[in-house]
Design an enzyme around this catalytic site. Structure first.
Site, PDB file in Angstrom:
ATOM      1  N   PHE A 144     -31.649 -27.536 -17.527  1.00  0.00           N
ATOM      2  CA  PHE A 144     -30.288 -27.926 -18.034  1.00  0.00           C
ATOM      3  C   PHE A 144     -29.286 -27.610 -16.913  1.00  0.00           C
ATOM      4  CE2 PHE A 144     -25.977 -27.388 -19.794  1.00  0.00           C
ATOM      5  CZ  PHE A 144     -25.864 -28.732 -20.423  1.00  0.00           C
ATOM      6  N   ASP A 229     -29.259 -22.821  -9.327  1.00  0.00           N
ATOM      7  CA  ASP A 229     -28.207 -23.376 -10.479  1.00  0.00           C
ATOM      8  C   ASP A 229     -27.918 -21.795 -10.954  1.00  0.00           C
ATOM      9  OD1 ASP A 229     -26.846 -23.383 -12.604  1.00  0.00           O
ATOM     10  OD2 ASP A 229     -27.524 -25.138 -13.234  1.00  0.00           O
ATOM     11  N   LYS A 258     -18.872 -20.395 -15.282  1.00  0.00           N
ATOM     12  CA  LYS A 258     -18.914 -19.447 -16.536  1.00  0.00           C
ATOM     13  C   LYS A 258     -17.947 -18.211 -16.248  1.00  0.00           C
ATOM     14  CE  LYS A 258     -22.781 -21.476 -19.114  1.00  0.00           C
ATOM     15  NZ  LYS A 258     -21.623 -21.933 -20.211  1.00  0.00           N
TER      16      LYS A 258
END
Length: 408
Positions: A144, A229, A258
């Site tokens: 993802f 990532d 984040k």
């Protein structure tokens, strides 16, 4: 079995917001403020937050030093076009380069934008070297990387893609943790292999050390970039500032977002070597990326990490919580299997016949916020500052949640 009483909500007030688009399955709760590891709803109920805004609020909610850094910067300079230099973004880039040993930083607003930038960089890097056939972005099954079109094309799950085709071309997938398949997949047309050291949305599935080491070796030999990532794993979540340090594997580029600014929107693409100079003026851009206020918050976050010795704390608390989750799996062996993950990025897999998502709304009745992810897994990504006492309380609330859910 836990003796934690259910929260006495009474007539729980939930203000409705009918004009918000219905693209989120929101829980029946309206959060009005946060403090440390706790959130509070409009009825005054307190909830222990073991999700941290989906791995965002690493230093907890409303940290006073972060709040002060935001306020001071907002009173000085809120926005400055990227056509000019400004101190917060420049200083943050210097600090990230120093901490990572990498050469250049591009700032944006989110994880998906950071991954979009990484995808574009990989293709531009190959193009500038004259390798115009090198256009394929390889990703792993179960990945993802975001919901914008390029990042979505590099995301494996069909559920995220349904109704949005056709997606951009030039993307391929290889099985996660399968070295032989990876060796076969990376060829002369591969611009980059982008991979999460721990697949978060799939249910906290770690890469093996051998797989990432092999990825480094194969990409080096075949001339492809290796991109990590680290949108979820970065900024100390695994017990190291970056997961690449945990695995002792150095990619050519990695992405952050984040928790970087502890709740304010910021993303970063961090690059080393020749690829760090592949973007030229006009190749890529963003209006708000690296704006002064989130950059100031991120700088304060980095300063606080050092003051708190946060990596040692995360390792200690991760070991404690993983032990508690393993005990829960032994208490309900028909429902759960052994936990997985590193640091404070942990998953408790749920066996077939039960649904992880069933535990999430019930947890609210015990003053607990938890999250279900990917492959039928309960995901635990709390604020990194959580204390042992708070974590123990959270695990007791989780036990009460499980018992109540299974007897409902």
């Amino acid at each position: 079995m836990s003796t934690v009483p259910a929260v006495q909500h009474g007539a729980r007030l939930v203000t409705q917001h009918p004009h918000l688009m219905a693209n989120y399955a929101r829980q029946d709760i309206n959060i009005v403020r946060g403090e440390g590891v706790y959130l509070f709803d409009e009825s005054g109920n307190r909830y222990m937050d073991l999700v941290a805004g989906i791995a965002v609020c690493a230093l907890g909610h409303a940290h006073p030093r972060i709040a002060r850094a935001i306020a001071d910067q907002a009173a000085t300079l809120v926005h400055c076009s990227n056509l000019y230099h400004h101190e917060p973004a420049g200083t943050l880039a210097d600090r990230l380069a120093e901490l990572s040993g990498f050469d250049a930083v591009f700032f944006c607003n989110s994880g998906t934008e950071a991954n979009e930038a990484a995808i574009k960089l990989a293709r531009k890097h190959a193009w500038r070297k004259g390798e115009k056939e090198r256009t394929t972005i390889l990703a792993a099954n179960g990945s993802f990387h975001g919901r914008t079109f390029g990042a979505l094309a590099a995301t494996d799950s069909p559920a995220y893609k349904e109704g949005f085709e056709p997606l951009p071309l030039g993307f391929a997938f290889t099985p996660f943790n399968d070295i032989d398949a990876l060796d076969e997949a990376i060829g002369a047309d591969t611009a980059a292999f982008i991979v999460e050291p721990i697949q978060g949305e799939s249910g906290v599935v770690p890469a093996s050390r051998e797989f990432l080491a092999a990825a480094r070796d194969i990409c080096t030999r075949r001339g492809a970039l290796l991109i990590f990532d680290e949108v979820q794993t970065g900024m100390g979540r695994t017990g190291r500032l970056f997961a690449s340090q945990l695995y002792d594997v150095r990619p050519d580029a990695f992405t952050l977002a984040k928790s970087l600014a502890n709740g304010l929107p910021i993303g970063a693409l961090i690059v080393r070597g020749d690829a760090a100079t592949s973007f030229k003026p006009g190749d890529h851009g963003t209006t708000f990326g690296g704006s002064p206020v989130p950059a100031a918050a991120a700088l304060e976050h980095l300063a606080l990490r050092d003051a708190l010795d946060l990596d040692a704390h995360v390792e200690m608390m991760g070991n404690f919580m993983r032990g508690e989750l393993a005990a829960i799996a032994r208490e309900w062996p028909a429902v759960f299997t052994e936990p997985r993950g590193y640091g404070l990025m942990l998953g408790l897999p749920v066996r077939d016949g039960y649904k992880a998502s069933d535990f999430v709304p019930r947890a609210l009745d015990f003053g607990l916020i938890i999250n279900a992810a990917g492959r039928n897994t309960l995901r635990f990504i709390p604020p990194l500052i959580i204390s042992r006492e708070e974590a123990a309380d959270g695990m007791e609330r989780l036990r009460a949640t499980i018992a109540a859910t299974l007897t409902a």
